[in-house]
Design a protein around this motif. Structure first.
Motif, PDB file in Angstrom:
ATOM      1  N   ASP A   1      -1.369  -7.294  12.492  1.00 36.74           N
ATOM      2  CA  ASP A   1      -1.696  -7.604  11.114  1.00 36.74           C
ATOM      3  C   ASP A   1      -0.737  -6.918  10.124  1.00 36.74           C
ATOM      4  OD1 ASP A   1      -3.813  -9.354  11.541  1.00 36.74           O
ATOM      5  OD2 ASP A   1      -5.278  -7.755  11.636  1.00 36.74           O
ATOM      6  N   MET A   2      -0.444  -5.629  10.318  1.00 30.08           N
ATOM      7  CA  MET A   2       0.306  -4.874   9.320  1.00 30.08           C
ATOM      8  C   MET A   2       1.746  -5.343   9.151  1.00 30.08           C
ATOM      9  SD  MET A   2      -0.957  -2.240   7.469  1.00 30.08           S
ATOM     10  CE  MET A   2       0.076  -0.768   7.505  1.00 30.08           C
ATOM     11  N   GLY A   3       2.323  -5.942  10.191  1.00 30.45           N
ATOM     12  CA  GLY A   3       3.732  -6.280  10.146  1.00 30.45           C
ATOM     13  C   GLY A   3       4.061  -7.568   9.423  1.00 30.45           C
ATOM     14  N   PHE A   4       3.070  -8.286   8.954  1.00 31.39           N
ATOM     15  CA  PHE A   4       3.275  -9.497   8.153  1.00 31.39           C
ATOM     16  C   PHE A   4       2.441  -9.367   6.890  1.00 31.39           C
ATOM     17  CE2 PHE A   4       1.649 -14.049   7.516  1.00 31.39           C
ATOM     18  CZ  PHE A   4       2.689 -14.385   6.669  1.00 31.39           C
ATOM     19  N   LEU A   5       3.062  -9.526   5.742  1.00 35.42           N
ATOM     20  CA  LEU A   5       2.356  -9.262   4.489  1.00 35.42           C
ATOM     21  C   LEU A   5       1.145 -10.167   4.307  1.00 35.42           C
ATOM     22  CD1 LEU A   5       5.340  -8.651   2.029  1.00 35.42           C
ATOM     23  CD2 LEU A   5       3.868  -6.961   3.139  1.00 35.42           C
ATOM     24  N   GLY A   6       1.175 -11.364   4.892  1.00 38.01           N
ATOM     25  CA  GLY A   6       0.039 -12.275   4.753  1.00 38.01           C
ATOM     26  C   GLY A   6      -1.207 -11.817   5.477  1.00 38.01           C
ATOM     27  N   THR A   7      -1.071 -10.953   6.494  1.00 35.85           N
ATOM     28  CA  THR A   7      -2.228 -10.488   7.266  1.00 35.85           C
ATOM     29  C   THR A   7      -2.478  -8.993   7.118  1.00 35.85           C
ATOM     30  OG1 THR A   7      -0.842 -10.158   9.241  1.00 35.85           O
ATOM     31  CG2 THR A   7      -1.939 -12.297   9.003  1.00 35.85           C
ATOM     32  N   ALA A   8      -1.608  -8.273   6.437  1.00 35.81           N
ATOM     33  CA  ALA A   8      -1.675  -6.807   6.414  1.00 35.81           C
ATOM     34  C   ALA A   8      -3.017  -6.280   5.917  1.00 35.81           C
ATOM     35  CB  ALA A   8      -0.545  -6.245   5.562  1.00 35.81           C
ATOM     36  N   GLY A   9      -3.617  -6.946   4.931  1.00 35.37           N
ATOM     37  CA  GLY A   9      -4.874  -6.466   4.359  1.00 35.37           C
ATOM     38  C   GLY A   9      -6.061  -6.569   5.296  1.00 35.37           C
ATOM     39  N   ARG A  10      -5.891  -7.179   6.475  1.00 34.52           N
ATOM     40  CA  ARG A  10      -6.987  -7.280   7.435  1.00 34.52           C
ATOM     41  C   ARG A  10      -7.156  -6.005   8.259  1.00 34.52           C
ATOM     42  NH1 ARG A  10      -5.228 -13.336   9.651  1.00 34.52           N
ATOM     43  NH2 ARG A  10      -5.236 -14.334   7.580  1.00 34.52           N
ATOM     44  N   ASP A  11      -6.200  -5.117   8.190  1.00 35.88           N
ATOM     45  CA  ASP A  11      -6.280  -3.836   8.908  1.00 35.88           C
ATOM     46  C   ASP A  11      -6.759  -2.760   7.943  1.00 35.88           C
ATOM     47  OD1 ASP A  11      -5.920  -1.478  10.324  1.00 35.88           O
ATOM     48  OD2 ASP A  11      -4.015  -2.101  11.188  1.00 35.88           O
ATOM     49  N   PRO A  12      -7.906  -2.113   8.235  1.00 40.28           N
ATOM     50  CA  PRO A  12      -8.368  -1.051   7.329  1.00 40.28           C
ATOM     51  C   PRO A  12      -7.352   0.066   7.131  1.00 40.28           C
ATOM     52  CG  PRO A  12     -10.142  -1.730   8.777  1.00 40.28           C
ATOM     53  CD  PRO A  12      -8.906  -2.424   9.279  1.00 40.28           C
ATOM     54  N   ALA A  13      -6.462   0.279   8.112  1.00 42.68           N
ATOM     55  CA  ALA A  13      -5.441   1.312   7.940  1.00 42.68           C
ATOM     56  C   ALA A  13      -4.514   0.987   6.773  1.00 42.68           C
ATOM     57  CB  ALA A  13      -4.641   1.476   9.229  1.00 42.68           C
ATOM     58  N   PHE A  14      -4.400  -0.298   6.430  1.00 41.42           N
ATOM     59  CA  PHE A  14      -3.549  -0.721   5.316  1.00 41.42           C
ATOM     60  C   PHE A  14      -3.918   0.025   4.036  1.00 41.42           C
ATOM     61  CE2 PHE A  14      -3.529  -3.314   1.480  1.00 41.42           C
ATOM     62  CZ  PHE A  14      -2.203  -3.738   1.379  1.00 41.42           C
ATOM     63  N   TYR A  15      -5.200   0.157   3.763  1.00 38.83           N
ATOM     64  CA  TYR A  15      -5.645   0.714   2.485  1.00 38.83           C
ATOM     65  C   TYR A  15      -5.369   2.222   2.415  1.00 38.83           C
ATOM     66  CZ  TYR A  15      -7.671  -3.891   2.436  1.00 38.83           C
ATOM     67  OH  TYR A  15      -7.819  -5.261   2.501  1.00 38.83           O
ATOM     68  N   SER A  16      -5.524   2.913   3.540  1.00 40.98           N
ATOM     69  CA  SER A  16      -5.171   4.336   3.557  1.00 40.98           C
ATOM     70  C   SER A  16      -3.657   4.521   3.501  1.00 40.98           C
ATOM     71  CB  SER A  16      -5.747   5.002   4.808  1.00 40.98           C
ATOM     72  OG  SER A  16      -7.156   5.094   4.712  1.00 40.98           O
ATOM     73  N   HIS A  17      -2.929   3.606   4.142  1.00 42.36           N
ATOM     74  CA  HIS A  17      -1.468   3.627   4.040  1.00 42.36           C
ATOM     75  C   HIS A  17      -1.045   3.482   2.582  1.00 42.36           C
ATOM     76  CE1 HIS A  17       2.716   2.621   4.441  1.00 42.36           C
ATOM     77  NE2 HIS A  17       2.542   1.310   4.291  1.00 42.36           N
ATOM     78  N   HIS A  18      -1.630   2.518   1.876  1.00 44.51           N
ATOM     79  CA  HIS A  18      -1.223   2.306   0.492  1.00 44.51           C
ATOM     80  C   HIS A  18      -1.757   3.382  -0.447  1.00 44.51           C
ATOM     81  CE1 HIS A  18       1.409  -1.085  -0.240  1.00 44.51           C
ATOM     82  NE2 HIS A  18       0.982  -1.536   0.926  1.00 44.51           N
ATOM     83  N   ALA A  19      -2.825   4.051  -0.052  1.00 44.53           N
ATOM     84  CA  ALA A  19      -3.248   5.210  -0.844  1.00 44.53           C
ATOM     85  C   ALA A  19      -2.164   6.282  -0.810  1.00 44.53           C
ATOM     86  CB  ALA A  19      -4.567   5.762  -0.310  1.00 44.53           C
ATOM     87  N   ASN A  20      -1.492   6.427   0.345  1.00 39.69           N
ATOM     88  CA  ASN A  20      -0.411   7.415   0.397  1.00 39.69           C
ATOM     89  C   ASN A  20       0.830   6.938  -0.337  1.00 39.69           C
ATOM     90  OD1 ASN A  20       0.244  10.058   1.301  1.00 39.69           O
ATOM     91  ND2 ASN A  20       1.696   9.170   2.750  1.00 39.69           N
ATOM     92  N   VAL A  21       1.118   5.642  -0.297  1.00 37.51           N
ATOM     93  CA  VAL A  21       2.208   5.112  -1.112  1.00 37.51           C
ATOM     94  C   VAL A  21       1.929   5.413  -2.586  1.00 37.51           C
ATOM     95  CG1 VAL A  21       3.412   3.018  -1.844  1.00 37.51           C
ATOM     96  CG2 VAL A  21       2.758   3.309   0.567  1.00 37.51           C
ATOM     97  N   ASP A  22       0.688   5.226  -3.000  1.00 36.46           N
ATOM     98  CA  ASP A  22       0.293   5.532  -4.374  1.00 36.46           C
ATOM     99  C   ASP A  22       0.467   7.020  -4.662  1.00 36.46           C
ATOM    100  OD1 ASP A  22      -1.289   4.592  -6.892  1.00 36.46           O
ATOM    101  OD2 ASP A  22      -2.372   6.381  -6.208  1.00 36.46           O
ATOM    102  N   ARG A  23       0.119   7.849  -3.694  1.00 34.32           N
ATOM    103  CA  ARG A  23       0.302   9.302  -3.853  1.00 34.32           C
ATOM    104  C   ARG A  23       1.778   9.649  -4.015  1.00 34.32           C
ATOM    105  NH1 ARG A  23       1.147  12.459   0.636  1.00 34.32           N
ATOM    106  NH2 ARG A  23       1.212  14.719   0.267  1.00 34.32           N
ATOM    107  N   MET A  24       2.665   8.967  -3.272  1.00 36.36           N
ATOM    108  CA  MET A  24       4.100   9.204  -3.417  1.00 36.36           C
ATOM    109  C   MET A  24       4.554   8.885  -4.845  1.00 36.36           C
ATOM    110  SD  MET A  24       5.434  10.267  -0.473  1.00 36.36           S
ATOM    111  CE  MET A  24       3.991  11.319  -0.439  1.00 36.36           C
ATOM    112  N   TRP A  25       4.039   7.801  -5.407  1.00 38.32           N
ATOM    113  CA  TRP A  25       4.365   7.471  -6.801  1.00 38.32           C
ATOM    114  C   TRP A  25       3.862   8.576  -7.726  1.00 38.32           C
ATOM    115  CZ3 TRP A  25       1.714   2.989  -9.976  1.00 38.32           C
ATOM    116  CH2 TRP A  25       2.320   2.899 -11.239  1.00 38.32           C
ATOM    117  N   HIS A  26       2.644   9.034  -7.487  1.00 41.37           N
ATOM    118  CA  HIS A  26       2.075  10.093  -8.323  1.00 41.37           C
ATOM    119  C   HIS A  26       2.918  11.363  -8.249  1.00 41.37           C
ATOM    120  CE1 HIS A  26      -0.800  12.779 -10.174  1.00 41.37           C
ATOM    121  NE2 HIS A  26      -0.964  13.453  -9.043  1.00 41.37           N
TER     122      HIS A  26
END
Length: 570
Positions: free
Chosen positions: A325-350
């Motif tokens: 799921d994570m390796g294709f943007l169309g399915t990435a949001g189906r993996d709960p790990a996606f949201y924690s991954h993007h929380a860290n991307v958001d933290r990097m921006w912060h």
């Protein structure tokens, strides 16, 4: 294989079984910037339309345009986001309960996990189309017809990436909290920038848990994550004892250096870190923006690393996309790990904004007033602007830091080429170089030398940096794509230059996405800040040119024109 005042030995250029001199001279260095888009587009929900297909990912339309409310800052307790690998047991249990309840909601409920995952699918697999608004005519009169038909819209690959994903995660987190009656519930973040967090967190591995996703690369689930990911190679089993004792292997060292490059060496300035303006006033097949290092480095590496190559789906474009799921943007949001991954991307921006001097980012009103509509926890459609999400404190959450930011002290130090051989290049040497051959099709295993790319004369303008620019890189967006760039290194050893090496200048990376017709290519600009690279390898003073070496990591990339080095604000 260096540009020298006394001449460049042609044998150096042609040396090596994997090295190919297919570049050429850049006789006129640029000294001005590459602002091909001086004014970005202001995106609003009125300009976007979602086109369903099959099991439609399009969100339920509001009952009427008047039912959309404008965003207001939250009140209540501060949500404290913890690192997932160190998260309190109570938080993990609550997250499991919240996600189980989210999964149990009907798919038609905009708060359901199916609907939340579909948001990313709709915005990243070509379902949304953008209609360029008709700009007012100065002095009145009838405005012209739109200059172009609606085009596929994606929230990646431009300055939209960071704020859109912050909005998305913000509402996802609030919905979860409401489902367990906890106004303080906070999403744990996957702390892959810390050595002890450089593996998939344990909370996502239990097959009986709602946090589990079956579509992950089984060889990577218990391995060190590779932030500068290149497909192939054997995964290295994660060793929590070793990282606790600070016994770091090459994967960890490369990861830390990747983060230093992303955040500091190549992340100076909003354009380089957050991405270029979203701009539709470009050539027909020119992409509407360019990804910044926040998106193109660790973020993309984790996506590709976790996706399962054996799991495929048909995208909105009609093509087969694997690495679900994570390796294709169309399915990435189906993996709960996606949201924690993007929380860290958001933290990097912060961290970049608050600790590294990035501040707000852009001041362009087109960026600040770009807006999207998300359903909140009530559920109610809310219009939120970029200017509403620039301060995490105002959004009612913060990040708990339990480990030091080790990557801050990981400036590259390893060296491939002797520092004292990096000298200036005379015109006679340039004249003897092979002529450039562009367009240039990259081939894996054939590293390409673009010799003697001229550096601009320093103009003394405040805030300007030297940037290596590939103004036209063509590739198939439906496929993963990557090439690395190194400076003043012999081609036969360039493939071994990683982010730990001072000669490493960056990469172009694409994660497969939808939105294009099968086989259709797009063209993007790639900009790599090289100011620190030149300082580190000793290219200073009267050194007027460098050799740019391209290291293809995938097939299917064509560079249409030779690179240039410009001075511009990053």
């Amino acid at each position: 294989m260096l540009c020298r005042a006394g001449g460049l030995d042609r044998r150096d250029v042609l040396a090596g079984l994997t090295g190919v001199a297919a570049g050429g001279l850049n006789l006129a260095a640029e000294s001005s910037g590459t602002d091909v888009c001086l004014r970005g587009d202001k995106i609003m929900d009125l300009h976007l339309s979602c086109h369903p297909s099959g099991s439609s990912p399009c969100p339920s339309p509001p009952s009427s345009p008047f039912s959309i409310v404008n965003f207001t800052p939250p009140t209540g307790p501060v949500r404290v986001r913890q690192p997932a690998h160190l998260a309190d047991a109570g938080l993990v249990d609550k997250y499991k309960l919240a996600l189980a309840r989210m999964r149990a909601l009907p798919d038609s409920d905009p708060r359901s996990f199916a609907s939340q995952a579909a948001i990313h699918q709709a915005y990243c697999d070509g379902h949304y189309q953008y209609q360029v608004p008709i700009r007012p005519v100065p002095g009145g009169g009838m405005p012209p017809m739109p200059l172009q038909p609606p085009s596929a819209f994606d929230v990646h690959f431009s300055w939209i990436f960071a704020p859109w994903h912050r909005m998305y995660i913000y509402f996802y987190e609030r919905i979860l909290g409401s489902l367990v009656g906890d106004d303080a519930f906070a999403l744990p973040y996957w702390n892959w920038d810390a050595p002890s967090g450089m593996a998939l967190p344990e909370m996502f591995k239990d097959p009986a848990s709602p946090l589990y996703d079956a579509n992950r690369d089984p060889t990577h689930v218990d391995a060190y994550v590779v932030l500068d990911y290149i497909k192939g190679g054997d995964p290295v089993p994660f060793d929590p004892v070793a990282v606790q004792q600070h016994r770091y292997n090459q994967v960890v060292k490369d990861n830390l250096a990747t983060l230093y490059n992303q955040m500091i060496r190549q992340g100076r300035g909003a354009r380089c870190f957050l991405g270029e303006r979203f701009c539709t006033s470009l050539e027909v097949n020119q992409a509407s923006g360019t990804a910044g290092t926040l998106e193109s480095k660790a973020h993309t590496g984790v996506h590709i690393w976790l996706g399962d190559a054996s799991k495929c789906t048909t995208g909105y474009d009609g093509a087969q996309h694997c690495d679900n799921d994570m390796g294709f943007l169309g399915t990435a949001g189906r993996d709960p790990a996606f949201y924690s991954h993007h929380a860290n991307v958001d933290r990097m921006w912060h961290i970049w904004a608050d600790q590294l001097g990035g501040h707000r980012g852009f001041e362009d009103p087109e960026w600040l007033d770009t807006s999207f509509v998300f359903y909140d926890e009530t559920p109610r459609p809310v219009r939120v602007r970029v200017r509403d999400v620039l301060d995490v404190a105002a959004l009612g959450y913060r990040y708990e830091e339990r480990e030091p930011l080790q990557w801050l002290d990981c400036r590259p130090t390893s060296r491939r080429a002797p520092k004292d051989t990096t000298t200036g290049t005379g015109g006679a040497a340039r004249a003897r170089m092979p002529a450039p051959v562009f367009p240039l099709r990259l081939r894996v295993g054939r590293n390409v030398v673009v010799p003697c790319v001229r550096r601009p004369t320093r103009n003394g303008k405040k805030g300007e940096l030297q940037v290596l620019v590939f103004d036209a890189v063509e590739f198939d967006p439906c496929r993963d794509a990557k090439f690395d760039v190194v400076i003043n290194v012999a081609p036969e050893v360039a493939g071994g230059v990683t982010p730990q090496w001072v000669e490493y200048a960056g990469s172009f990376v694409n994660i497969q996405r939808g939105g294009a017709k099968p086989g259709e290519t797009i063209v993007v600009m790639v900009q790599l800040p090289v100011e620190d690279v030149f300082d580190d390898i000793g290219v200073v003073g009267d050194v007027d040119a460098v050799n740019v070496v391209l290291v293809p990591r995938t097939e299917g990339i064509t560079i249409l024109r030779p690179p240039t080095i410009v001075s511009q604000k990053c």
